[in-house]
Design an enzyme around this catalytic site. Structure first.
Site, PDB file in Angstrom:
ATOM      1  CG  ASP A 141     -15.797   0.675  -6.461  1.00  0.00           C
ATOM      2  OD1 ASP A 141     -16.395   0.089  -5.423  1.00  0.00           O
ATOM      3  OD2 ASP A 141     -15.561   0.286  -7.462  1.00  0.00           O
ATOM      4  CG  HIS A 168     -12.095  -6.493  -9.091  1.00  0.00           C
ATOM      5  ND1 HIS A 168     -13.365  -5.882  -9.176  1.00  0.00           N
ATOM      6  CD2 HIS A 168     -12.110  -7.815  -9.036  1.00  0.00           C
ATOM      7  CE1 HIS A 168     -14.225  -7.146  -9.330  1.00  0.00           C
ATOM      8  NE2 HIS A 168     -13.390  -8.151  -9.077  1.00  0.00           N
ATOM      9  CG  HIS A 182     -18.350  -0.278 -14.534  1.00  0.00           C
ATOM     10  ND1 HIS A 182     -18.652  -1.165 -15.568  1.00  0.00           N
ATOM     11  CD2 HIS A 182     -18.323  -0.886 -13.494  1.00  0.00           C
ATOM     12  CE1 HIS A 182     -18.552  -2.507 -14.866  1.00  0.00           C
ATOM     13  NE2 HIS A 182     -18.369  -2.216 -13.841  1.00  0.00           N
TER      14      HIS A 182
END
Ligand code: MLT
Length: 385
Positions: free
Chosen positions: A325, A224, A270
């Site tokens: 990210d 996460h 995702h």
């Protein structure tokens, strides 16, 4: 599916992390698989030039405020911003070993002891106002950078955070990148792990600060919030291996080689999205505009194109596109924040805003004001013998 049925639970959907199972309403944001993140119905890309306080207002009140309303909201938050001396001293006395996210969770619990009112709405506004100082103090303490100054009411939300952070070389671009990072991470609908955990803990009537401490423990994990640090390390490892003159073909080959060796390619895919993460697109644009010749940015951009090309070939990969990210850590690094161990804290500084507002909705507004009941899903018994 029958009309009115939102999701069919079968044995195949068990043990899949509640993937796609609707569990309630989220009044702040939504993640559409094909178009990405919206805050109160507005695409994130359209909001990124606004001030953080305007966006916090939007998420908190469910509409954009008039200039004077936002200014009044900012004054209200400023009046709540400084933590008590006891809070700061207790945070400064925390151990400085291990993951700084543990210190942040502890800092939220400490803040709850000294600053908590027990009223979810008051605590929501208080914690949003105090987050910049709490997080600055956690980082300054953990990194042994010295004492954290008081917030200055004349500064903006993230300008204040940078003012309180005891790092050298604070530039305009560093503050701007921090601000962008901050407003991109406020909220990601209701089902991301940290938000879900925070709301679950609050459903047992744990007050705001304890619920946020639990949610930050959830954010700390590598799958996460820890993924932004790993994303940067991955880009760095590619730069180390290929050097500054790497071509698209070099990067494509490296990805194929790493996948063949069953190694992870970080920053792609995702749970919900089936396009490039719209937050990532904003960061890519920002990096291309401000740091086009930064070697890490150049590699991240090559990974963006070549990664999709290679991953798309595998029909088993449902989302071959970059998520935030893949680029957010590179953006912070390029802007001059060279402390990846604190990237997840910056994520937490931002995400606590959305979680706190969602907790207010679930505790005080949902079901005509009754609030959602204590969470209690069911598990089927299975023998391991
Ligand atoms: C987030 O911002 O929370 C991450 O993209 C993860 C998620 O949405 O599940």
């Amino acid at each position: 599916m029958k009309e009115g049925v939102l999701f069919e639970i079968t044995r195949n959907t068990l043990d899949t992390g509640l993937r796609g199972v609707p569990v309630g309403y989220c009044v702040t944001s939504f993640v559409d698989p094909k178009t990405g993140l919206t805050y109160v119905g507005r695409p994130i890309a359209e909001l990124v030039n606004r001030d953080p306080i305007e966006l916090i207002y939007l998420l908190y009140f469910g509409k954009l405020g008039e200039k004077e309303q936002v200014a009044q909201f900012h004054r209200d938050l400023n009046a709540r911003a400084a933590c008590k001396e006891e809070t700061m001293q207790a945070i400064e006395a925390l151990p400085t070993v291990g993951n700084p996210m543990d210190c942040f969770a502890a800092a939220l619990l400490i803040a709850g002891m000294y600053e908590g009112t027990g009223d979810y709405r008051e605590d929501c506004l208080n914690v949003i106002a105090k987050l910049p100082q709490l997080v600055a103090c956690v980082i300054n303490t953990h990194a042994k950078w010295g004492k954290t100054p008081d917030p200055k009411p004349e500064l903006g939300y993230m300008e204040n955070f940078v003012h309180m952070l005891q790092i050298p070389n604070k530039t305009f671009l560093l503050t701007q990148a921090m601000r962008l990072f901050n407003l991109l991470h406020y909220d990601h609908s209701g089902g991301n792990l940290s938000t879900f955990v925070g709301k679950a803990v609050a459903s047992g009537l744990e007050p705001m600060y304890g619920s946020l401490a639990a949610s930050m423990a959830a954010l700390a994990g590598a799958r996460h919030g820890g993924a932004n640090r790993d994303g940067l390390q991955f880009v760095m490892s590619v730069l180390d291996e290929l050097g500054e003159t790497a071509s698209a073909a070099d990067v494509e080959k490296l990805i194929r080689d790493r996948l063949a060796r069953k190694e992870l390619v970080f920053g792609f895919g995702h749970a919900v999205l089936r396009i490039e993460d719209s937050r990532a697109s904003v960061c890519y644009d920002y990096c291309q505009k401000h740091f086009p010749s930064n070697p890490l940015v150049k590699i991240a951009l090559l990974l963006r194109s070549e990664g999709v090309k290679v991953l798309k070939e595998n029909p088993k990969i449902s989302d071959p596109y970059p998520n935030i990210d893949a680029i957010s850590g590179t953006m912070l690094q390029a802007a001059g924040f060279h402390y990846p161990d604190y990237f997840t804290l910056l994520f937490g500084l931002s995400r606590c805003v959305g979680i706190a507002i969602q907790i207010v909705y679930e505790r005080l507004e949902a079901r005509g004001g009754k609030g959602t009941p204590i969470m209690r899903p069911s598990y089927l018994y299975k023998s391991r013998l």
